[in-house]
Design a protein around this motif. Structure first.
Motif, PDB file in Angstrom:
ATOM      1  N   MET A  81      -7.707   0.807   1.909  1.00  0.00           N
ATOM      2  CA  MET A  81      -7.116  -0.159   2.838  1.00  0.00           C
ATOM      3  C   MET A  81      -8.001  -1.391   3.000  1.00  0.00           C
ATOM      4  O   MET A  81      -7.495  -2.509   3.123  1.00  0.00           O
ATOM      5  CB  MET A  81      -6.866   0.496   4.199  1.00  0.00           C
ATOM      6  CG  MET A  81      -5.744   1.517   4.173  1.00  0.00           C
ATOM      7  SD  MET A  81      -4.192   0.880   3.503  1.00  0.00           S
ATOM      8  CE  MET A  81      -3.787  -0.355   4.703  1.00  0.00           C
TER       9      MET A  81
ATOM     10  N   THR B 146      -2.054   2.131  -2.238  1.00  0.00           N
ATOM     11  CA  THR B 146      -3.080   3.065  -1.766  1.00  0.00           C
ATOM     12  C   THR B 146      -2.504   4.388  -1.284  1.00  0.00           C
ATOM     13  O   THR B 146      -2.913   5.457  -1.744  1.00  0.00           O
ATOM     14  CB  THR B 146      -3.900   2.410  -0.633  1.00  0.00           C
ATOM     15  OG1 THR B 146      -4.443   1.182  -1.118  1.00  0.00           O
ATOM     16  CG2 THR B 146      -5.009   3.320  -0.160  1.00  0.00           C
TER      17      THR B 146
ATOM     18  N   ASP C 139      -7.366  -3.440   0.004  1.00  0.00           N
ATOM     19  CA  ASP C 139      -6.060  -4.086   0.130  1.00  0.00           C
ATOM     20  C   ASP C 139      -6.123  -5.270   1.088  1.00  0.00           C
ATOM     21  O   ASP C 139      -5.563  -6.338   0.811  1.00  0.00           O
ATOM     22  CB  ASP C 139      -5.000  -3.091   0.611  1.00  0.00           C
ATOM     23  CG  ASP C 139      -4.644  -2.059  -0.443  1.00  0.00           C
ATOM     24  OD1 ASP C 139      -4.905  -2.315  -1.628  1.00  0.00           O
ATOM     25  OD2 ASP C 139      -4.106  -1.007  -0.068  1.00  0.00           O
TER      26      ASP C 139
ATOM     27  N   PRO D 146       0.806  -1.236   0.000  1.00  0.00           N
ATOM     28  CA  PRO D 146       0.000   0.000   0.000  1.00  0.00           C
ATOM     29  C   PRO D 146       0.831   1.275   0.000  1.00  0.00           C
ATOM     30  O   PRO D 146       0.329   2.338  -0.342  1.00  0.00           O
ATOM     31  CB  PRO D 146      -0.813  -0.101   1.296  1.00  0.00           C
ATOM     32  CG  PRO D 146      -0.871  -1.542   1.599  1.00  0.00           C
ATOM     33  CD  PRO D 146       0.436  -2.104   1.122  1.00  0.00           C
TER      34      PRO D 146
END
Length: 186
Positions: free
Chosen positions: A167, A143, A170, A106
């Protein structure tokens, strides 16, 4: 006698033909609409340069932050904590050595790729951990990198639910990658 029509040859010829046709379509379309394609291309390249100059400070800040996170030992501390949790519960934690890729993804695609290559050197690319690390690369997005770079470059200060939604996506991707790796590689 070698065969000329292999999968690789077919793929290369088809890919190059499609790319050539796309370029020709733009040139022909510009000609039909009486647009000077070369001047439009140069103007777009100038705008691209302006975007690069606008984005570089955010990119440098993000890369420095990632390096500090990795070199400070925080990543290893997180992995050790996760390993402890799985062993305390009594479940198999054989996927945990691949988690640094999922944790870094991320923040930075390049950082996650570097961790994946470290896993390849340590465990091998054909090991369960190496295959899981490769699966993590495709299961999550960068992200924070996207939010810092793109939101920052256009001046968006309030990201609202973008971080939480990213998130969550993810996390779901990482859990799915673990499940898929156990199904296909274990």
């Amino acid at each position: 006698m070698p065969t000329l029509l292999t999968k690789e040859t077919f793929s290369n010829v088809l890919g190059n033909t499609i790319l050539f046709l796309i370029i020709c379509t733009f040139i022909i379309g510009g000609h039909l609409k009486k647009v000077n394609v070369f001047d439009a291309f140069i103007e777009g390249a100038k705008q691209g340069w302006d975007v690069i100059l606008k984005v570089i400070p955010y990119l440098v800040g993000m890369l420095v932050g990632i390096r500090v996170f990795r070199e400070s030992g925080a990543l290893e501390a997180i992995i050790s904590g996760i390993t402890w949790c799985f062993t305390a519960v009594g479940t198999s934690g054989d996927f945990v050595p691949a988690l640094p890729v999922a944790i870094m993804r991320p923040f930075s695609g390049g950082g996650a790729r570097g961790l994946m290559l470290d896993i390849f050197k340590t465990h091998g690319p054909d090991s369960f951990i190496g295959q899981l690390a490769s699966t993590f690369q495709g299961s999550a997005d960068t992200t924070f990198y996207i939010i810092a770079l793109y939101f920052g470059s256009v001046g968006i200060k309030k990201v609202r639910y973008a971080i939480w939604a990213g998130m969550l996506a993810d996390l779901i991707g990482v859990m799915a990658a673990i499940g898929i790796a156990y199904i296909f590689f274990k």
